[in-house]
Write a protein that holds these residues in place. Structure first.
Motif, PDB file in Angstrom:
ATOM      1  N   PRO A  72       0.814  -1.220   0.000  1.00  0.00           N
ATOM      2  CA  PRO A  72       0.000   0.000   0.000  1.00  0.00           C
ATOM      3  C   PRO A  72       0.847   1.268   0.000  1.00  0.00           C
ATOM      4  O   PRO A  72       1.917   1.328   0.615  1.00  0.00           O
ATOM      5  N   GLY A  73       0.347   2.286  -0.695  1.00  0.00           N
ATOM      6  CA  GLY A  73       1.003   3.591  -0.717  1.00  0.00           C
ATOM      7  C   GLY A  73       0.326   4.552   0.238  1.00  0.00           C
ATOM      8  O   GLY A  73      -0.895   4.525   0.416  1.00  0.00           O
ATOM      9  N   LEU A  74       1.131   5.421   0.853  1.00  0.00           N
ATOM     10  CA  LEU A  74       0.635   6.453   1.763  1.00  0.00           C
ATOM     11  C   LEU A  74       1.107   7.807   1.263  1.00  0.00           C
ATOM     12  O   LEU A  74       2.314   8.025   1.066  1.00  0.00           O
ATOM     13  N   TRP A  75       0.158   8.732   1.053  1.00  0.00           N
ATOM     14  CA  TRP A  75       0.461  10.102   0.656  1.00  0.00           C
ATOM     15  C   TRP A  75       0.026  11.020   1.800  1.00  0.00           C
ATOM     16  O   TRP A  75      -1.126  10.941   2.261  1.00  0.00           O
ATOM     17  N   PHE A  76       0.912  11.903   2.252  1.00  0.00           N
ATOM     18  CA  PHE A  76       0.651  12.759   3.406  1.00  0.00           C
ATOM     19  C   PHE A  76       0.343  14.188   2.980  1.00  0.00           C
ATOM     20  O   PHE A  76       1.007  14.728   2.081  1.00  0.00           O
ATOM     21  N   LEU A 117       9.371   1.732   2.448  1.00  0.00           N
ATOM     22  CA  LEU A 117      10.055   2.316   1.299  1.00  0.00           C
ATOM     23  C   LEU A 117       9.577   3.747   1.162  1.00  0.00           C
ATOM     24  O   LEU A 117       8.447   4.070   1.526  1.00  0.00           O
ATOM     25  N   ALA A 118      10.423   4.623   0.652  1.00  0.00           N
ATOM     26  CA  ALA A 118      10.056   6.038   0.597  1.00  0.00           C
ATOM     27  C   ALA A 118      10.521   6.670  -0.700  1.00  0.00           C
ATOM     28  O   ALA A 118      11.584   6.340  -1.227  1.00  0.00           O
ATOM     29  N   ALA A 170      15.053   3.814  -0.126  1.00  0.00           N
ATOM     30  CA  ALA A 170      14.623   4.671  -1.230  1.00  0.00           C
ATOM     31  C   ALA A 170      13.981   3.831  -2.332  1.00  0.00           C
ATOM     32  O   ALA A 170      14.531   2.819  -2.767  1.00  0.00           O
ATOM     33  N   LEU A 171      12.806   4.253  -2.784  1.00  0.00           N
ATOM     34  CA  LEU A 171      12.162   3.574  -3.910  1.00  0.00           C
ATOM     35  C   LEU A 171      13.052   3.560  -5.149  1.00  0.00           C
ATOM     36  O   LEU A 171      12.989   2.634  -5.960  1.00  0.00           O
ATOM     37  N   VAL A 226       5.732   3.665   1.117  1.00  0.00           N
ATOM     38  CA  VAL A 226       5.130   2.428   0.647  1.00  0.00           C
ATOM     39  C   VAL A 226       5.361   1.379   1.718  1.00  0.00           C
ATOM     40  O   VAL A 226       6.490   1.190   2.197  1.00  0.00           O
ATOM     41  N   VAL A 227       4.285   0.728   2.113  1.00  0.00           N
ATOM     42  CA  VAL A 227       4.333  -0.292   3.163  1.00  0.00           C
ATOM     43  C   VAL A 227       4.491  -1.660   2.508  1.00  0.00           C
ATOM     44  O   VAL A 227       3.779  -1.987   1.559  1.00  0.00           O
ATOM     45  N   THR A 228       5.426  -2.458   2.988  1.00  0.00           N
ATOM     46  CA  THR A 228       5.517  -3.855   2.563  1.00  0.00           C
ATOM     47  C   THR A 228       4.990  -4.739   3.682  1.00  0.00           C
ATOM     48  O   THR A 228       4.953  -4.340   4.846  1.00  0.00           O
TER      49      THR A 228
END
Length: 476
Positions: free
Chosen positions: A288-292, A315-316, A329-330, A344-346
């Motif tokens: 899942p992706g997280l946008w702040f 991951l960022a 880092a992505l 990004v959560v793994t």
């Protein structure tokens, strides 16, 4: 002059290819060249994989970073779902495509060659596979198409497209008719790309070895056999190269959760679009992706995630938003882009056997996939391993290639054999397939990840790009 037929069996794990389960593909692999270390990209999702296949670049290059993503400049109140053409085109902002690299169709056209696409997948994926088809006057047909001249012509000749089903056998059969009765014999494109939605559909909704999943796999394999039979009957059969691939594998989903709901329970203001009540947008996925909205809650969210037993490394897009060493880092995986999520959560999966006796299971976040269904998108070994088989023309016979490769290496190989350039592509021509002396075992290494995990990686023996193989907990 070479011609190519590329068949993608969406979601097929290479360890599920066998003379019993997939006799046609197994025979083709034995006859031609099989890449034992073929891999997907990250995230290992279809609408990230398809642009990687046709641009020869990873997500950081072409810009399609997830099946479901958030872009406040395009749709601030909701997530974008790339299976929908409307959302794909919204990301394009009035251009022909949201992709930031030339497609295979465009490169072929520049060399006076043609590409035809027959797709039993989603309309969004088909648009990403052949975005310039209309402008170039090339053939693009998808089972979900209802408008346009091509859809009307195929409907008039072959009838209405059957409805979606699980297993999706009627649509596979319909697509195969259009391929074998129209595209291959009448259009005779230089490159034909066929996208089969199975076994992916059935893997998701029922499990990897459920009876209907086995039926779907047999049906997809039968189409491989039909294409082989067509090729072998052609006067130029010796010049027609078959390429069979999958875009990702599958891992059995065990431990379904909603990351958005978990964050809300922990007191964070999470949602699926920005609003006065939402500080962090969550896109459900196997990663899942997280946008702040702003950086204020990032460290608290990351700290809470680090305490969850189901959470793997973070991951960022920009690791500097967290303390040093807290996120990878992505860009290390070729996946960093302006569209990428802030985090990004793994998920921390296992390589223990699942209920089908296949190695691997992992938690996941996907509202429409049931517990025990197949899942993909993350860095599990079973998600990253892919099928890649080439046979015919100059391709070596009965060869198994040890060198690493991924989806971005396929289009450069096709273009090379057609005598066309590959400038700007990140992938390489897979010379091992036609030059016996070019193959070499990969250089393997472990990359340390945050929180006690490691990433198994490969590189070509002479150096070059990193090919991720599997995320796992560090031994000991």
């Amino acid at each position: 002059m070479h011609r190519f037929v590329m068949l993608a069996l969406d979601g097929l794990r290479p360890d599920m290819v066998s003379p019993e389960a997939t006799p046609q593909l197994a025979a083709l692999a034995a006859e031609g060249t099989r890449f034992a270390n073929a891999r997907s990209i990250f995230p290992s999702e279809t609408r990230v994989a398809t642009p990687s296949l046709i641009t020869g670049c990873r997500p950081g290059g072409h810009g399609m970073v997830a099946n479901t993503l958030f872009d406040a400049s395009v749709a601030p109140d909701r997530l974008l779902r790339t299976k929908l053409v409307t959302d794909v085109m919204a990301m394009a902002r009035g251009d022909e495509s949201p992709l930031q690299r030339p497609s295979l169709g465009e490169r072929l056209a520049a060399g006076g060659r043609s590409l035809a696409l027959v797709s039993a997948g989603t309309a969004g994926a088909a648009r990403l596979l052949h975005p310039a088809a209309d402008r170039l006057g090339m053939f693009r047909w998808n089972v979900e198409d209802v408008e346009g001249e091509t859809a009307a012509a195929m409907r008039a000749r072959f009838g209405e497209t059957p409805p979606h089903a699980v297993p999706n056998l009627p649509r596979l059969s319909h697509a195969a008719r259009i391929l074998l009765e129209h595209v291959l014999p009448e259009l005779r494109p230089d490159v034909t790309l066929v996208w089969l939605s199975e076994p992916d559909v059935s893997f998701h909704w029922g499990g990897l070895r459920a009876p209907h999943a086995r039926e779907a796999l047999r049906a997809a394999d039968a189409i491989v056999g039909q294409v082989v039979a067509w090729r072998d009957a052609q006067p130029d059969a010796a010049e027609i190269v078959l390429v069979v691939l999958s875009d990702h594998g599958h891992v059995t989903g065990r431990g379904k959760l909603s990351l958005e709901a978990e964050l809300r329970r922990a007191g964070f203001r999470a949602g699926t679009g920005l609003s006065p009540e939402v500080d962090v947008v969550v896109a459900p996925a196997a990663a899942p992706g997280l946008w702040f909205r702003d950086p204020a809650p990032v460290r608290d969210v990351a700290g809470w995630l680090a305490m969850q037993p189901w959470c793997g490394p973070l991951l960022a897009r920009d690791p500097a938003i967290l303390p040093e060493g807290a996120a990878l880092a992505l860009s290390t995986l070729g996946s960093g882009h302006a569209r990428s999520a802030d985090l990004v959560v793994t998920f921390a999966g296992s390589e223990e056997p699942d209920e089908w006796g296949l190695p691997g299971h992992a938690p996941f976040d996907a509202p429409d996939v049931p517990e025990g269904g197949g899942m993909h998108g993350g860095l599990h070994r079973a998600e990253l391993a892919t099928v890649l088989v080439m046979q015919g023309g100059p391709i070596r016979r009965a060869a198994v290639i040890a060198a690493p490769c991924d989806l971005t290496d396929i289009a450069p190989s096709v273009l090379h054999l057609l005598g066309l350039g590959t400038d700007g592509m990140e992938g390489r021509a897979l010379r091992e397939a036609w030059e016996a002396g070019a193959d070499a075992p990969p250089a393997e290494a472990l990359l340390a990840l945050p929180r006690g995990f490691v990433l198994e990686t490969m590189r070509t023996a002479e150096g070059g790009r990193l090919y991720p193989t599997a995320m796992r907990r560090a031994a000991g």
